[in-house]
Write a protein that holds these residues in place. Structure first.
Motif, mmCIF file in Angstrom:
data_model
loop_
_atom_site.group_PDB
_atom_site.id
_atom_site.type_symbol
_atom_site.label_atom_id
_atom_site.label_comp_id
_atom_site.label_asym_id
_atom_site.label_seq_id
_atom_site.Cartn_x
_atom_site.Cartn_y
_atom_site.Cartn_z
ATOM 1 N N LEU A 211 14.312 42.999 -12.481
ATOM 2 C CA LEU A 211 13.435 44.034 -13.040
ATOM 3 C C LEU A 211 14.232 44.998 -13.928
ATOM 4 N N ALA A 212 15.407 45.389 -13.471
ATOM 5 C CA ALA A 212 16.217 46.352 -14.228
ATOM 6 C C ALA A 212 16.970 45.712 -15.384
ATOM 7 N N GLY A 213 17.195 44.397 -15.316
ATOM 8 C CA GLY A 213 17.971 43.709 -16.341
ATOM 9 C C GLY A 213 17.110 42.930 -17.306
ATOM 10 N N PRO A 214 17.002 41.613 -17.110
ATOM 11 C CA PRO A 214 16.308 40.779 -18.087
ATOM 12 C C PRO A 214 14.877 41.204 -18.419
ATOM 13 N N LEU A 215 14.094 41.626 -17.427
ATOM 14 C CA LEU A 215 12.724 42.024 -17.747
ATOM 15 C C LEU A 215 12.714 43.322 -18.548
ATOM 16 N N SER A 216 13.486 44.282 -18.132
ATOM 17 C CA SER A 216 13.555 45.550 -18.876
ATOM 18 C C SER A 216 14.102 45.354 -20.280
ATOM 19 N N ASP A 217 15.049 44.438 -20.417
ATOM 20 C CA ASP A 217 15.654 44.174 -21.729
ATOM 21 C C ASP A 217 14.609 43.701 -22.744
ATOM 22 N N VAL A 218 13.695 42.820 -22.323
ATOM 23 C CA VAL A 218 12.686 42.303 -23.267
ATOM 24 C C VAL A 218 11.539 43.283 -23.483
ATOM 25 N N SER A 219 11.411 44.278 -22.621
ATOM 26 C CA SER A 219 10.296 45.226 -22.780
ATOM 27 C C SER A 219 10.631 46.368 -23.722
ATOM 28 N N ARG A 220 11.867 46.438 -24.161
ATOM 29 C CA ARG A 220 12.285 47.529 -25.074
ATOM 30 C C ARG A 220 11.940 47.199 -26.496
ATOM 31 N N ASP B 194 17.959 40.276 -5.952
ATOM 32 C CA ASP B 194 17.627 39.582 -7.201
ATOM 33 C C ASP B 194 16.418 40.221 -7.877
ATOM 34 N N VAL B 195 15.444 40.615 -7.075
ATOM 35 C CA VAL B 195 14.226 41.225 -7.627
ATOM 36 C C VAL B 195 14.595 42.488 -8.395
ATOM 37 N N GLU B 196 15.381 43.340 -7.762
ATOM 38 C CA GLU B 196 15.767 44.599 -8.402
ATOM 39 C C GLU B 196 16.636 44.343 -9.631
ATOM 40 N N ARG B 197 17.560 43.411 -9.526
ATOM 41 C CA ARG B 197 18.453 43.072 -10.643
ATOM 42 C C ARG B 197 17.639 42.550 -11.831
ATOM 43 N N MET C 286 15.176 26.340 -14.767
ATOM 44 C CA MET C 286 14.876 27.425 -13.849
ATOM 45 C C MET C 286 15.870 28.561 -14.128
ATOM 46 N N LEU C 287 15.328 29.747 -14.342
ATOM 47 C CA LEU C 287 16.164 30.908 -14.640
ATOM 48 C C LEU C 287 16.505 31.669 -13.367
ATOM 49 N N ARG C 288 17.651 32.303 -13.376
ATOM 50 C CA ARG C 288 18.067 33.160 -12.257
ATOM 51 C C ARG C 288 17.826 34.625 -12.621
ATOM 52 N N ALA C 289 18.101 35.483 -11.678
ATOM 53 C CA ALA C 289 17.837 36.919 -11.848
ATOM 54 C C ALA C 289 18.606 37.541 -13.004
ATOM 55 N N THR C 290 19.719 36.966 -13.365
ATOM 56 C CA THR C 290 20.546 37.562 -14.427
ATOM 57 C C THR C 290 20.390 36.860 -15.775
ATOM 58 N N ASP C 291 19.652 35.755 -15.809
ATOM 59 C CA ASP C 291 19.480 35.023 -17.065
ATOM 60 C C ASP C 291 18.519 35.760 -17.993
ATOM 61 N N PRO C 292 18.842 35.837 -19.283
ATOM 62 C CA PRO C 292 17.927 36.490 -20.216
ATOM 63 C C PRO C 292 16.627 35.684 -20.361
ATOM 64 N N LEU C 293 15.549 36.397 -20.613
ATOM 65 C CA LEU C 293 14.260 35.742 -20.842
ATOM 66 C C LEU C 293 14.193 35.274 -22.285
ATOM 67 N N PRO C 294 13.563 34.128 -22.527
ATOM 68 C CA PRO C 294 13.510 33.614 -23.899
ATOM 69 C C PRO C 294 12.678 34.485 -24.840
ATOM 70 N N THR C 295 11.629 35.103 -24.325
ATOM 71 C CA THR C 295 10.764 35.981 -25.125
ATOM 72 C C THR C 295 10.186 37.062 -24.222
ATOM 73 N N ARG C 296 9.527 38.023 -24.836
ATOM 74 C CA ARG C 296 8.819 39.054 -24.067
ATOM 75 C C ARG C 296 7.526 38.447 -23.537
ATOM 76 N N PRO C 297 7.386 38.321 -22.219
ATOM 77 C CA PRO C 297 6.171 37.698 -21.683
ATOM 78 C C PRO C 297 4.954 38.607 -21.819
ATOM 79 N N ARG C 298 3.809 37.982 -22.064
ATOM 80 C CA ARG C 298 2.532 38.707 -22.150
ATOM 81 C C ARG C 298 1.561 38.253 -21.059
ATOM 82 N N ARG C 299 1.789 37.068 -20.518
ATOM 83 C CA ARG C 299 0.932 36.535 -19.446
ATOM 84 C C ARG C 299 1.858 35.990 -18.360
#
Length: 185
Positions: A176-185, A171-174, A1-14
């Motif tokens: 969205l601005a961190g791990p999710l934004s990082d993989v979307s670049r 956590d939601v804001e952290r 289980m990942l937390r709000a600050t953990d990096p995502l393993p890949t860029r999610p598509r689904r």
């Protein structure tokens, strides 16, 4: 289980967004879709027909959605959950405090929709507020009675499905601005 600050393993598509009714799944799903640049489909719009009846094509529509290469939707409806989970590459669990965040949100949303007579899916409007007392499945009562279900459902999902658990609004804001934004670049 990942937390709000953990990096995502890949860029999610689904992506599926899980949580109790009224927690903010649809709002978060829309935001995730914007960050990732992929479409959001509101699953309630696929499910509800006129007069709050289930649409006969719901499962076919859910299958078609799951078969697409990129999407974000809410993880709802027992018939659709397995279809979505089988194809998802990320589940976001919106697990906010019930008494202080979720319950006020679901009550406020229900009151706003009813008092403004907001049109929802297929022309539906929230029923009379009196149905809170008469309808066992009234959305506020449903939220209260199902608030702990995800603590059982989510840990039993496929082992290779990354799950991000967001437990506070910050956590939601952290995330969205961190791990999710990082993989979307």
């Amino acid at each position: 289980m990942l937390r709000a600050t953990d990096p995502l393993p890949t860029r999610p598509r689904r992506v599926v967004v899980a949580g109790v009714s009224g927690v903010g799944k649809t709002t978060l799903a829309r935001r995730i879709a914007r960050v990732l640049g992929i479409p959001h489909t509101e699953i309630d719009a696929l499910f509800h027909g006129p007069d709050w009846t289930p649409r006969p094509d719901f499962l076919n529509d859910a299958r078609a959605l799951a078969a697409q290469t990129a999407w974000v939707t809410e993880w709802q409806y027992s018939e659709a959950r397995p279809l979505l989970t089988a194809r998802a590459d990320l589940l976001v669990w919106l697990d906010l405090p019930f008494a202080t965040v979720t319950l006020p949100r679901v009550i406020g949303r229900t009151l706003r929709r009813r008092l403004r007579r907001e049109r929802l899916w297929n022309g539906n409007v929230e029923p009379s507020l009196l149905t809170f007392f008469t309808d066992r499945e009234h959305i506020v009562r449903w939220s209260i009675s199902t608030r702990n279900n995800y603590r059982e459902r989510i840990p039993s999902l496929r082992a290779d499905l990354p799950v991000v658990r967001l437990r506070r609004v910050s956590d939601v804001e952290r995330w969205l601005a961190g791990p999710l934004s990082d993989v979307s670049r």
